[in-house]
Design an enzyme around this catalytic site. Sequence first.
Site, short mmCIF file in Angstrom:
data_model
loop_
_atom_site.label_atom_id
_atom_site.label_comp_id
_atom_site.label_asym_id
_atom_site.label_seq_id
_atom_site.Cartn_x
_atom_site.Cartn_y
_atom_site.Cartn_z
N GLU A 1 0.90 -1.14 -0.07
CA GLU A 1 0.10 -0.36 0.08
C GLU A 1 1.33 1.09 0.27
OE1 GLU A 1 -3.93 2.71 2.67
OE2 GLU A 1 -2.50 0.74 3.36
N LYS B 1 -2.40 -1.88 -2.66
CA LYS B 1 -4.16 -1.64 -2.35
C LYS B 1 -3.21 0.17 -2.95
CE LYS B 1 -6.65 0.12 1.82
NZ LYS B 1 -7.38 0.03 3.16
#
Length: 295
Positions: free
Chosen positions: A176, A213
């Site tokens: 992420e 993500k």
Amino acid sequence: MNQKHFEQMKNNDGFIAALDQSGGSTPKALALYGVTEDQYSGEDEMFDLVHKMRSRIITAPAFDNSKIIGAILFEQTMDSEIEGMYTGDYLAEKKGVVPFLKVDKGLADESNGVQKMKPIDDIDDTLNRANERHIFGTKMRSVIKKANPEGIKAVVEQQFELGQKIIDAGLVPIIEPEVDINSPEKEKSEELLKAEIQAHLDQLNKDDHVMLKLTIPTVPNLYKELIEHPNVVRVVALSGGYETEEANEKLKENNDLIASFSRALTQDLNVNQSDEEFNNELEKAVKSIYDASIT
């Protein structure tokens, strides 16, 4: 790796619920829920209250695998119980939802336009405990604020270095590297980020799998090639501070990108709502995010 969970994350319609607010963000999450800081004293009481909030969400009728395929937990949530079961086991066995664990320790100070992760000194112990708690994968967050090639390269290198350690432990990492939605260089940052991620994905072994993500991109379908990469299980989108409606509208512009929302999932929930009111608000949020994720 749990093959059933892998197939669910790879192929099923739905989205991932982010229920992983940690020490720094928990007071804000509780305040949004209607629990102010004068209502608790110290971290133990704070985490007890946030676990009650998360338990209320997870046990609600709308929270199941018909629309939610995974959920990201904070470490203390993983070690806490719901109805006599560890949270990850409750999610998997009672709700059919794949459990993930947030493993980062927060963000370092900004340098070269980015915030890398703080060192994670106990990562081996955390991964061992995650396996004991039947967790499928992990998540760790960095933040990109400027289109600085050196900074973005450093963020992605750190993410994939830790990701390899997680893969070696038998778990699937969610990489992420968030791009700040308020960055004046958001679009350029996303172009640089995509190239760095692509380069690192191409270096993985055939059987190494990751998830990504990412902030919903300025240019729709920018991440198409990443979504289609053979080493990528799924690409999910963070809401990044967007309100639910705006996040959903932006998500709909991106084919095969699904949500992993936190605030956008819980923003209309309140501790003072009756169970009926609470469940109705959660059901509306779940349906709207699901619809945006399958568009």
